[in-house]
Write a protein that holds these residues in place. Sequence first.
Motif, PDB file in Angstrom:
ATOM      1  N   LEU A 663       0.848  -1.186   0.000  1.00  0.00           N
ATOM      2  CA  LEU A 663       0.000   0.000   0.000  1.00  0.00           C
ATOM      3  C   LEU A 663       0.887   1.241   0.000  1.00  0.00           C
ATOM      4  CD1 LEU A 663      -2.531  -1.201   2.742  1.00  0.00           C
ATOM      5  CD2 LEU A 663      -2.740  -1.421   0.252  1.00  0.00           C
ATOM      6  N   PRO A 664       0.320   2.407  -0.232  1.00  0.00           N
ATOM      7  CA  PRO A 664       1.129   3.619  -0.180  1.00  0.00           C
ATOM      8  C   PRO A 664       1.763   3.808   1.204  1.00  0.00           C
ATOM      9  CG  PRO A 664      -0.936   4.072  -1.285  1.00  0.00           C
ATOM     10  CD  PRO A 664      -1.056   2.705  -0.684  1.00  0.00           C
ATOM     11  N   ARG A 705      -3.667   5.430  -7.501  1.00  0.00           N
ATOM     12  CA  ARG A 705      -2.372   5.965  -7.068  1.00  0.00           C
ATOM     13  C   ARG A 705      -1.311   4.868  -7.064  1.00  0.00           C
ATOM     14  NH1 ARG A 705      -2.399  11.019  -4.938  1.00  0.00           N
ATOM     15  NH2 ARG A 705      -0.297  10.637  -4.144  1.00  0.00           N
ATOM     16  N   LEU A 706      -0.061   5.315  -7.187  1.00  0.00           N
ATOM     17  CA  LEU A 706       1.067   4.413  -7.050  1.00  0.00           C
ATOM     18  C   LEU A 706       1.208   3.986  -5.593  1.00  0.00           C
ATOM     19  CD1 LEU A 706       3.570   6.515  -9.168  1.00  0.00           C
ATOM     20  CD2 LEU A 706       2.665   4.292  -9.837  1.00  0.00           C
ATOM     21  N   ALA A 707       1.767   2.813  -5.384  1.00  0.00           N
ATOM     22  CA  ALA A 707       1.963   2.311  -4.033  1.00  0.00           C
ATOM     23  C   ALA A 707       3.382   1.772  -3.889  1.00  0.00           C
ATOM     24  CB  ALA A 707       0.948   1.219  -3.709  1.00  0.00           C
ATOM     25  N   ALA A 708       4.091   2.284  -2.890  1.00  0.00           N
ATOM     26  CA  ALA A 708       5.439   1.815  -2.576  1.00  0.00           C
ATOM     27  C   ALA A 708       5.658   1.970  -1.078  1.00  0.00           C
ATOM     28  CB  ALA A 708       6.487   2.607  -3.351  1.00  0.00           C
ATOM     29  N   THR A 709       6.483   1.099  -0.511  1.00  0.00           N
ATOM     30  CA  THR A 709       6.756   1.203   0.921  1.00  0.00           C
ATOM     31  C   THR A 709       8.113   0.590   1.227  1.00  0.00           C
ATOM     32  OG1 THR A 709       5.811   0.841   3.127  1.00  0.00           O
ATOM     33  CG2 THR A 709       5.670  -0.996   1.563  1.00  0.00           C
ATOM     34  N   LEU A 710       8.749   1.074   2.292  1.00  0.00           N
ATOM     35  CA  LEU A 710      10.013   0.520   2.755  1.00  0.00           C
ATOM     36  C   LEU A 710       9.718  -0.641   3.697  1.00  0.00           C
ATOM     37  CD1 LEU A 710      13.160   0.884   2.914  1.00  0.00           C
ATOM     38  CD2 LEU A 710      12.740   2.117   5.052  1.00  0.00           C
ATOM     39  N   LEU A 734      16.546   5.187   0.790  1.00  0.00           N
ATOM     40  CA  LEU A 734      15.500   4.251   0.377  1.00  0.00           C
ATOM     41  C   LEU A 734      14.130   4.715   0.889  1.00  0.00           C
ATOM     42  CD1 LEU A 734      17.404   0.897   1.006  1.00  0.00           C
ATOM     43  CD2 LEU A 734      16.710   1.818  -1.220  1.00  0.00           C
ATOM     44  N   THR A 735      14.101   5.264   2.081  1.00  0.00           N
ATOM     45  CA  THR A 735      12.846   5.817   2.601  1.00  0.00           C
ATOM     46  C   THR A 735      12.383   6.969   1.719  1.00  0.00           C
ATOM     47  OG1 THR A 735      13.499   5.242   4.856  1.00  0.00           O
ATOM     48  CG2 THR A 735      11.745   6.881   4.611  1.00  0.00           C
ATOM     49  N   MET A 736      13.323   7.799   1.295  1.00  0.00           N
ATOM     50  CA  MET A 736      12.993   8.916   0.415  1.00  0.00           C
ATOM     51  C   MET A 736      12.464   8.427  -0.925  1.00  0.00           C
ATOM     52  SD  MET A 736      12.833  12.183   0.274  1.00  0.00           S
ATOM     53  CE  MET A 736      12.455  13.340  -1.046  1.00  0.00           C
ATOM     54  N   LEU A 737      13.001   7.291  -1.409  1.00  0.00           N
ATOM     55  CA  LEU A 737      12.505   6.734  -2.667  1.00  0.00           C
ATOM     56  C   LEU A 737      11.045   6.343  -2.539  1.00  0.00           C
ATOM     57  CD1 LEU A 737      12.677   5.529  -5.500  1.00  0.00           C
ATOM     58  CD2 LEU A 737      13.714   3.474  -4.485  1.00  0.00           C
ATOM     59  N   ALA A 738      10.681   5.607  -1.487  1.00  0.00           N
ATOM     60  CA  ALA A 738       9.285   5.212  -1.301  1.00  0.00           C
ATOM     61  C   ALA A 738       8.397   6.435  -1.126  1.00  0.00           C
ATOM     62  CB  ALA A 738       9.170   4.291  -0.085  1.00  0.00           C
ATOM     63  N   ALA A 739       8.861   7.409  -0.365  1.00  0.00           N
ATOM     64  CA  ALA A 739       8.060   8.615  -0.131  1.00  0.00           C
ATOM     65  C   ALA A 739       7.864   9.401  -1.409  1.00  0.00           C
ATOM     66  CB  ALA A 739       8.741   9.483   0.932  1.00  0.00           C
ATOM     67  N   THR A 740       8.920   9.506  -2.221  1.00  0.00           N
ATOM     68  CA  THR A 740       8.816  10.277  -3.463  1.00  0.00           C
ATOM     69  C   THR A 740       7.846   9.618  -4.439  1.00  0.00           C
ATOM     70  OG1 THR A 740      11.089  11.068  -3.202  1.00  0.00           O
ATOM     71  CG2 THR A 740      10.112  11.244  -5.400  1.00  0.00           C
ATOM     72  N   ILE A 741       7.925   8.285  -4.567  1.00  0.00           N
ATOM     73  CA  ILE A 741       7.005   7.586  -5.472  1.00  0.00           C
ATOM     74  C   ILE A 741       5.557   7.846  -5.067  1.00  0.00           C
ATOM     75  CG2 ILE A 741       6.166   5.297  -6.161  1.00  0.00           C
ATOM     76  CD1 ILE A 741       9.092   4.359  -6.100  1.00  0.00           C
ATOM     77  N   CYS A 742       5.270   7.860  -3.776  1.00  0.00           N
ATOM     78  CA  CYS A 742       3.890   8.041  -3.300  1.00  0.00           C
ATOM     79  C   CYS A 742       3.475   9.501  -3.232  1.00  0.00           C
ATOM     80  CB  CYS A 742       3.731   7.402  -1.916  1.00  0.00           C
ATOM     81  SG  CYS A 742       3.914   5.603  -1.934  1.00  0.00           S
ATOM     82  N   SER A 743       4.413  10.411  -3.354  1.00  0.00           N
ATOM     83  CA  SER A 743       4.109  11.842  -3.238  1.00  0.00           C
ATOM     84  C   SER A 743       3.513  12.394  -4.519  1.00  0.00           C
ATOM     85  CB  SER A 743       5.392  12.617  -2.908  1.00  0.00           C
ATOM     86  OG  SER A 743       6.236  12.662  -4.055  1.00  0.00           O
TER      87      SER A 743
END
Length: 970
Positions: A663-664, A705-710, A734-743
């Motif tokens: 999930l996001p 929406r896109l969904a990514a998580t660490l 890596l946290t920033m990557l998941a956050a950016t994809i979901c932002s």
Amino acid sequence: MALSATVPNRLLAALEDLDYLGHDGLLTSESGRETGPRDFLWQDLQSKVGLDAAFFQDGVPLVGFTQSANEHGLASLRRRLWNYGRVPLLLSVNDSGVSVYNGFENPNTESLDPTGFESQMRRSRHASDLLEVFGRLAIQSGSFMDSSVGSFSSTTRVDKALLSNLSLLRSRVPSSEPLRRVATDQVISGCLVASYLSHRGILTSTHIFTLAQKNSLQEVLEAGPVFTAALFEGLAEHFNGDVFGSVPAALEVLTPQELLTISSFLQGDDLSTGQQTLYPYDFSVLPSDLVSSIYEQLLEADRRAQGAYYTPRFLVDLILDEVVPWVGNLRPRLIDLACGSGAFMTQAFRRMAYQERQAKGRRLSYDELQTLLLEKIFGVEQNPDAARIAAFGLYLALLEELDPPTVWREAVLPKLIGRNLVVSDAFANHSLADEKFDAVVSNPPWTSSLTPAAIKFISERNLPVADRQLAQAFLWLAKECLSETGKLGLVMPAKPLLHNRSAKASEFRRELFRQLDVSALIDLSAVRRMIFATAIAPAAVVIAEVKPGNRAPGESQAHLIHVAAHPRSVNSAIDALQVTPEEVRSIPVSMAENRADLWKILLWGSLRDLQFIDWLRATFPTVQDWASKKGWVAGQGYQPAGGDQNDASHMFGLPIISGNDVLPLALGSSAGDSIFDVPYLHRPRNPRLFQAPHVLIRTTFVRGRLAATLVERDAVFRHGVMGVAGPAEDKPLLTMLAATICSSLGHYYLFMTSAAWGVERDFVELNEHLGLPLAEPNAAQFARLQDILAESDGLMTEHFRRSLDEVVFDVYGLTQPERDRVMEGLQYGIERFRRPTQFYDAVSPDQIQDYETQLRATVTRFLPDTTVSSFNDANGYFRAVALTIESERSDRRRTEGGTGRRIDVEAIVRQAERELPPSMGIVAQPAGFMVDEDTIYIVKTADRDRWTTDAALDDGERIIAALAFGGSVA
């Protein structure tokens, strides 16, 4: 002669009350005969339908007008208008007042709809009462559709009614009996032509009695196969065998009951219910290209395996507007390399016949028409059934130009199949293979399967074709068929042409611009459901010509026109593509040749979005850059099936995270409940991919929406999830990557640059995620991210999104205008792609105020020593902004925006209309731009996307350019 002498008085008064009188778009019997699309269609509407007047926007008829003496005359005219199938509205005037009718509604089935068009002030004693809904400005702007979208359902139109009944007729012959199905098609084709001849008065009851001892075609069919065969044997002898010759033999296969069903179909009965109609089809009114194209749709199920699709009429018009000029003496020699039912050829012949008639000032003789057809119109088609229908359509178009006595007396129809129409693979060595043509048009097959002849063709010439796309091979064949001054217009699958990023697709585009002068590219991806309802792939149109002889193959013209059309409410009511000026851009060919991502960005954004994306790419390393630098592993999850058996024992005991659990910025409650215990896999993947910390990216979307998580534990996942794994010390990045994809920023970037998302489906490739520019957070920013992510439950509420966006925007260092660009890009990109009808609403006063503020700021930036003030006005569905520029010494009081003052919207729009040449395929949304001393007036329809920040920036720059050139507008 005065207009009042030819237009009935009551109608004249109604035209004045509704503000049509005196407008260039209103045509009557006394209108000046200026050669072009309006006159072409108006002559048709007068002779076939009997209208007293018609109003056109560009080359498209929107309203027909009549003064009917009685209800019977009105009913007859309405039936003819419905059969014609191109005019959405009919305004009728009589003693009791004014009535407005839906021209696409079958008068036999019409019913009052309390929520739609039929209840919207449909009748009134006075025309002025209808001004707001059906006045000229309401029609031009398209606002008459605001409360009437459902009333113009395509299912009520004549072409859909015909198609539905034809489909039912053919479905009664099982596909397991191909000979009977072919025989049925041959008999139906012959009956359609005979119906046309009968309705035109060419085939009279006397002729029918002479040939078959009956008085009408219906009587003949009801009498059975013997009488029907006699009729068609006589018609074949009188005309020729291409249309009628195969019918007698086909009749031997059909039963008398099947002939009764065909008779019922021709009379317009509803074959699904058996209900008879008071309003049968009128084949003398139905456009000839429409009848043949309808029949082609029936063959689509058989032809779809070959990638062949029916070409909508407006696309035919759009391309012919470019390659068959309306003015001039040239009648181009034209070929359609995949002609199908011949829609391009039939309409091209009708246009050429009209042009010849206009040039000579008289009707053409049968010999002149036959010569025009045989010398100018050609086609190639692999499917013999489709080729036969193409011939049938051309015969109807030929006969349409003649008066009935001449047809019966002189018309021996020429043989077309084997001469002008070649049944062959277009790449084979057929009789037209070595000839050159002035115009090449086509909607070639959309299949990723090259025929042997096509493979040989591209191999011998070393031409690039991506993904074995047959349509791309057809484009190269079209180029080879062109004469030195020739021009081509092709309907192509948009994704391979514009949006694919493979090396071969990029090479194809480079060669396209290197070998041809591409003058226009029209991307129809955003309106794909309006065009090919049964095709998943979106369409595009390419218009190009041979490079001049004095220009090297690598040299191109400086610019091309790019059009990115979007859904509009009026599209369901007109046979044209509605386009706003903001959707038309001039693009440097050098950029078109070298930027693979250009077309996707321009589909939903602008050149400013391109600049912003370029800044992101230049400023921040991509995910792939970070992966290479830090030794990350990226890839799809394991693939269980596929044939190979590779050892997967290293994954034993690890929890499984399914795609649905990603999930996001969160995992679902069931994530990891299952444990991996499979010994072998088709693709087990790199073991490091499953080691924490790793970012999991879901391939499917969650509520759009896109969904990514660490994930901070070792876990395995299937190929419905993509992963990026790195060492523990890279957790902040890596946290920033998941956050950016979901932002919002991640959604904006990936939507603007993905080849599939926003083109045909919700999907982002792994390599596209790896291309995302990724900013590195500092310690404080990472701490903020952790605090926000700790609150995530995967629902992505508005409050959560705002908090996330604020941190991500700060990490990237975005300015407020850049943040606004991202949010506006999401609104008019993703949200519009998902829910296009929600954007039919008019612009709000607040958005107009924001537009004014940006417009004043833009002009002030260029002219800092001035005072810039503005105000806005509304007139129906039009909005207007006036911008005044004064020196600082002016005593006038500055206005920061607002309403209350009036702008002459009508005068400004009329001035702009005179600059535009009419087109049958495109309706341009009205717009006005006028410089009057120190005040600039901007007028547009109230479509929300025309009053955005980008629109204000563009308009501001246009104002500066206009002032720089002394007040003239380029």
